[in-house]
Motif scaffolding. Structure first.
Motif, PDB file in Angstrom:
ATOM      1  N   MET A   1      20.185  -6.696   1.918  1.00  0.00           N
ATOM      2  CA  MET A   1      21.185  -5.640   2.160  1.00  0.00           C
ATOM      3  C   MET A   1      20.509  -4.451   2.814  1.00  0.00           C
ATOM      4  N   THR A   2      20.988  -4.010   3.943  1.00  0.00           N
ATOM      5  CA  THR A   2      20.356  -2.903   4.664  1.00  0.00           C
ATOM      6  C   THR A   2      20.908  -1.568   4.209  1.00  0.00           C
ATOM      7  N   ALA A   3      20.055  -0.557   4.339  1.00  0.00           N
ATOM      8  CA  ALA A   3      20.460   0.802   3.959  1.00  0.00           C
ATOM      9  C   ALA A   3      21.176   1.452   5.124  1.00  0.00           C
ATOM     10  N   PRO A   4      21.973   2.477   4.855  1.00  0.00           N
ATOM     11  CA  PRO A   4      22.655   3.200   5.933  1.00  0.00           C
ATOM     12  C   PRO A   4      21.635   3.816   6.882  1.00  0.00           C
ATOM     13  N   THR A   5      21.873   3.725   8.199  1.00  0.00           N
ATOM     14  CA  THR A   5      20.922   4.261   9.166  1.00  0.00           C
ATOM     15  C   THR A   5      20.764   5.763   9.024  1.00  0.00           C
ATOM     16  N   ALA A   6      21.729   6.460   8.440  1.00  0.00           N
ATOM     17  CA  ALA A   6      21.637   7.912   8.281  1.00  0.00           C
ATOM     18  C   ALA A   6      20.670   8.303   7.179  1.00  0.00           C
ATOM     19  N   THR A   7      20.273   7.358   6.340  1.00  0.00           N
ATOM     20  CA  THR A   7      19.389   7.681   5.223  1.00  0.00           C
ATOM     21  C   THR A   7      17.976   7.893   5.737  1.00  0.00           C
ATOM     22  N   HIS A   8      17.466   9.102   5.553  1.00  0.00           N
ATOM     23  CA  HIS A   8      16.203   9.527   6.152  1.00  0.00           C
ATOM     24  C   HIS A   8      15.095   9.524   5.106  1.00  0.00           C
ATOM     25  N   LEU A   9      14.008   8.799   5.375  1.00  0.00           N
ATOM     26  CA  LEU A   9      12.857   8.751   4.480  1.00  0.00           C
ATOM     27  C   LEU A   9      11.659   9.403   5.157  1.00  0.00           C
ATOM     28  N   LEU A  10      10.873  10.136   4.392  1.00  0.00           N
ATOM     29  CA  LEU A  10       9.624  10.723   4.866  1.00  0.00           C
ATOM     30  C   LEU A  10       8.470   9.948   4.232  1.00  0.00           C
ATOM     31  N   VAL A  11       7.608   9.365   5.057  1.00  0.00           N
ATOM     32  CA  VAL A  11       6.491   8.561   4.575  1.00  0.00           C
ATOM     33  C   VAL A  11       5.191   9.290   4.902  1.00  0.00           C
ATOM     34  N   VAL A  12       4.290   9.384   3.892  1.00  0.00           N
ATOM     35  CA  VAL A  12       3.041  10.129   4.041  1.00  0.00           C
ATOM     36  C   VAL A  12       1.871   9.240   3.646  1.00  0.00           C
ATOM     37  N   ASP A  13       0.969   8.960   4.585  1.00  0.00           N
ATOM     38  CA  ASP A  13      -0.223   8.144   4.292  1.00  0.00           C
ATOM     39  C   ASP A  13      -1.256   8.413   5.372  1.00  0.00           C
ATOM     40  N   ASP A  14      -2.517   8.636   4.974  1.00  0.00           N
ATOM     41  CA  ASP A  14      -3.555   8.903   5.968  1.00  0.00           C
ATOM     42  C   ASP A  14      -4.152   7.625   6.552  1.00  0.00           C
ATOM     43  N   ASP A  15      -3.764   6.472   6.046  1.00  0.00           N
ATOM     44  CA  ASP A  15      -4.185   5.181   6.590  1.00  0.00           C
ATOM     45  C   ASP A  15      -3.203   4.801   7.699  1.00  0.00           C
ATOM     46  N   ALA A  16      -3.677   4.830   8.950  1.00  0.00           N
ATOM     47  CA  ALA A  16      -2.787   4.592  10.091  1.00  0.00           C
ATOM     48  C   ALA A  16      -2.136   3.217  10.037  1.00  0.00           C
ATOM     49  N   ASP A  17      -2.887   2.210   9.610  1.00  0.00           N
ATOM     50  CA  ASP A  17      -2.323   0.852   9.537  1.00  0.00           C
ATOM     51  C   ASP A  17      -1.228   0.775   8.472  1.00  0.00           C
ATOM     52  N   MET A  18      -1.490   1.385   7.312  1.00  0.00           N
ATOM     53  CA  MET A  18      -0.486   1.369   6.242  1.00  0.00           C
ATOM     54  C   MET A  18       0.747   2.158   6.658  1.00  0.00           C
ATOM     55  N   LEU A  19       0.540   3.282   7.336  1.00  0.00           N
ATOM     56  CA  LEU A  19       1.664   4.100   7.787  1.00  0.00           C
ATOM     57  C   LEU A  19       2.536   3.312   8.760  1.00  0.00           C
ATOM     58  N   ARG A  20       1.881   2.570   9.663  1.00  0.00           N
ATOM     59  CA  ARG A  20       2.616   1.755  10.636  1.00  0.00           C
ATOM     60  C   ARG A  20       3.384   0.641   9.922  1.00  0.00           C
ATOM     61  N   LEU A  21       2.729  -0.009   8.953  1.00  0.00           N
ATOM     62  CA  LEU A  21       3.369  -1.106   8.216  1.00  0.00           C
ATOM     63  C   LEU A  21       4.593  -0.611   7.447  1.00  0.00           C
ATOM     64  N   LEU A  22       4.432   0.510   6.743  1.00  0.00           N
ATOM     65  CA  LEU A  22       5.551   1.058   5.972  1.00  0.00           C
ATOM     66  C   LEU A  22       6.703   1.456   6.889  1.00  0.00           C
ATOM     67  N   THR A  23       6.378   2.070   8.011  1.00  0.00           N
ATOM     68  CA  THR A  23       7.413   2.490   8.951  1.00  0.00           C
ATOM     69  C   THR A  23       8.196   1.294   9.475  1.00  0.00           C
ATOM     70  N   MET A  24       7.475   0.226   9.851  1.00  0.00           N
ATOM     71  CA  MET A  24       8.137  -0.979  10.361  1.00  0.00           C
ATOM     72  C   MET A  24       9.026  -1.617   9.295  1.00  0.00           C
ATOM     73  N   ARG A  25       8.493  -1.716   8.075  1.00  0.00           N
ATOM     74  CA  ARG A  25       9.246  -2.377   7.004  1.00  0.00           C
ATOM     75  C   ARG A  25      10.503  -1.591   6.644  1.00  0.00           C
ATOM     76  N   LEU A  26      10.380  -0.281   6.549  1.00  0.00           N
ATOM     77  CA  LEU A  26      11.531   0.540   6.159  1.00  0.00           C
ATOM     78  C   LEU A  26      12.553   0.650   7.287  1.00  0.00           C
ATOM     79  N   THR A  27      12.070   0.708   8.517  1.00  0.00           N
ATOM     80  CA  THR A  27      12.986   0.720   9.654  1.00  0.00           C
ATOM     81  C   THR A  27      13.765  -0.578   9.736  1.00  0.00           C
ATOM     82  N   ALA A  28      13.070  -1.701   9.483  1.00  0.00           N
ATOM     83  CA  ALA A  28      13.745  -3.003   9.485  1.00  0.00           C
ATOM     84  C   ALA A  28      14.802  -3.090   8.389  1.00  0.00           C
TER      85      ALA A  28
END
Length: 474
Positions: A1-28
């Motif tokens: 089940m996908t979340a509403p596109t208007a729902t805005h999340l702020l992700v904070v991580d100094d690991d560039a790879d982890m930040l990219r992974l989280l962004t991709m997963r949450l955007t998907a």
């Protein structure tokens, strides 16, 4: 089940790879994601736009995740935070949750579990982004803003609307307290029942009791028929007691009884009538001062003030002024039958820097006046200046703002320490010579803040008694 596109999340991580992974997963998963690599960047992003949830690593450069959470909680008490760490321990998790973190996940984490936790956090916090003109959901009709402070207030309003808790709405006159009360009613389980508002300061004391509780025929002169009070009129719904701070003490006692017993007794009747009403109250008065002066009952205050929501003055949400002005212009142009295209840049600047002691209500009145007088499609500066009839606020440079803050800070410390420079310097974490130099820079002397001392407790006090400061050249 996908979340509403208007729902805005702020992700904070100094690991560039982890930040990219989280962004991709949450955007998907359907979320809109802002990704930053430090606590400082996260706080800057929060100033720009309030998200509905923050997902942060614990180990960050500079401020760590818990320090970031503390700052978020101070600014946005209802904003949920989930912490992630590769070094998790049970004590860490206990500390985080006791401080108010929604949950604490250890890396590597299960993707489905993370999404489930985000869904749970969002369902509890009831995300409610403030809409722009023409885009607001039905429950917040008329509340137009892009201010993060208003977003926070609306998020809290939506959360509290689910319960029957009494809510006190605070704010200056004209900030929109009744609109917020209507919004709470519209998103509450009572939305299908009446919303009734009464201004307790606008009705004479002799009539207010009858308006609230009703009266029977013959209860007093001119009572020619039975009359249902507003408590009964709002049955099943919401009653807003506006300007509750102006209610006479004699009626405060009777209102307290109604809130305790959930029954009303109309004037002239010996029968009590059960009522089922949710109470909201609003005031621009300082009720703490009113209680101290004996003008407002403490027991009633705590009955009404289960939850407090405070609306910021318009001067503290200047990013909304142009948005509101253009919305009002579009609305009022139709009323006056005029084709108006907007405000000249200088006119909009004048609106954005005006003092606005009357808040949004004053802004509406100013826009209505210029609509009535406009003879061209574009509203000129001259019409705005005529409608304002007041000077604009001074826009300070950064250097001027720093100077002003520094002086006000020094004055505050000297007041707090009763003019004791040694104590003030200690609180400021500065040596006494440097503190004297700062005082000299701003033209401050200890004697302005206290009477001459009767005993000398330190070298600093002795200096002050003589009206002297150390030689700054030494």
């Amino acid at each position: 089940m996908t979340a509403p596109t208007a729902t805005h999340l702020l992700v904070v991580d100094d690991d560039a790879d982890m930040l990219r992974l989280l962004t991709m997963r949450l955007t998907a998963a359907g979320y809109r994601v802002s990704a930053v690599s430090s606590a400082e960047a996260a706080l800057t992003q929060l100033d720009i736009e309030r998200p509905q949830l923050v997902l942060s690593d614990v180990r960050l450069p500079g401020k760590d995740g818990l320090a970031l959470f503390d700052e978020i909680r101070a600014r946005h008490p209802s904003l949920p935070v989930i912490l992630l760490t590769a070094h998790g321990t049970i004590p860490d998790a206990v500390e985080a949750t006791e401080r108010g973190v929604f949950t604490y996940l250890t890396k590597p984490f299960d993707g489905k579990n993370l999404l489930d936790k985000i869904t749970q956090a969002l369902s509890l916090s009831a995300p409610a982004p403030v809409a722009k003109a023409g885009q607001e959901p039905a429950w917040q009709t008329g509340i137009i803003s892009r201010s993060s402070r208003m977003a926070e207030t609306l998020a809290e309003a939506r959360m509290v609307a689910r319960s029957d808790a009494s809510v006190m709405l605070r704010g200056e006159s004209g900030t929109g307290k009744e609109l917020l009360a209507q919004a709470i009613h519209q998103v509450s389980p009572r939305a299908k029942h009446p919303f009734v508002a009464v201004n307790c300061g606008a009705i004479p004391e002799a009539l207010l009791e009858s308006e609230l509780f009703g009266h029977m025929k013959g209860a007093f002169t001119d009572a020619s028929a039975n009359h249902k009070g507003l408590f009964q009129a709002a049955e099943g719904g919401t009653l807003l007691l506006d300007e509750i701070g102006d209610m006479p003490l004699s009626l405060q006692v009777k209102l307290l009884r109604v809130l305790q017993e959930r029954v009303v007794r109309p004037l002239g009747s010996s029968q009590s009538i059960p009522v089922n009403v949710r109470i909201l109250s609003a005031t621009h008065r300082d009720l703490d001062a009113a209680m101290a002066d004996g003008q407002f009952r403490t027991d009633l205050y705590y009955r009404l003030n289960v939850v407090t929501l405070t609306l910021p003055p318009l001067a503290e949400r200047r990013e909304d002024i142009a948005l509101l002005a253009n919305h009002f212009l579009l609305k009022l142009a139709g009323k006056y039958g005029k084709r108006l295209s907007g405000f000249a840049p200088e006119a909009l600047k004048a609106l954005s820097t005006a003092a606005w002691p009357g808040n949004v209500r004053q802004l509406y009145n100013v826009v209505e006046q210029v609509c009535a007088l406009a003879s061209t499609p574009l509203i000129p500066l001259a019409l705005i200046q005529r409608a304002l009839r007041a000077p604009s606020v001074q826009v300070l440079t950064l250097a001027e703002a720093r100077q002003r803050f520094e002086r006000e800070y020094l004055v505050g410390l000297l007041k707090l320490t009763d003019g004791n420079v040694a104590d003030a310097a200690r609180l400021a974490d500065r040596n006494r010579t440097e503190f004297y130099r700062l005082m000299q820079k701003h033209g401050l002397t200890p004697g302005h803040f206290k009477a001459l001392p009767t005993t000398a407790s330190s070298e600093a006090v002795a200096d002050e008694r003589q009206g002297q400061v150390p030689d700054l050249k030494e």
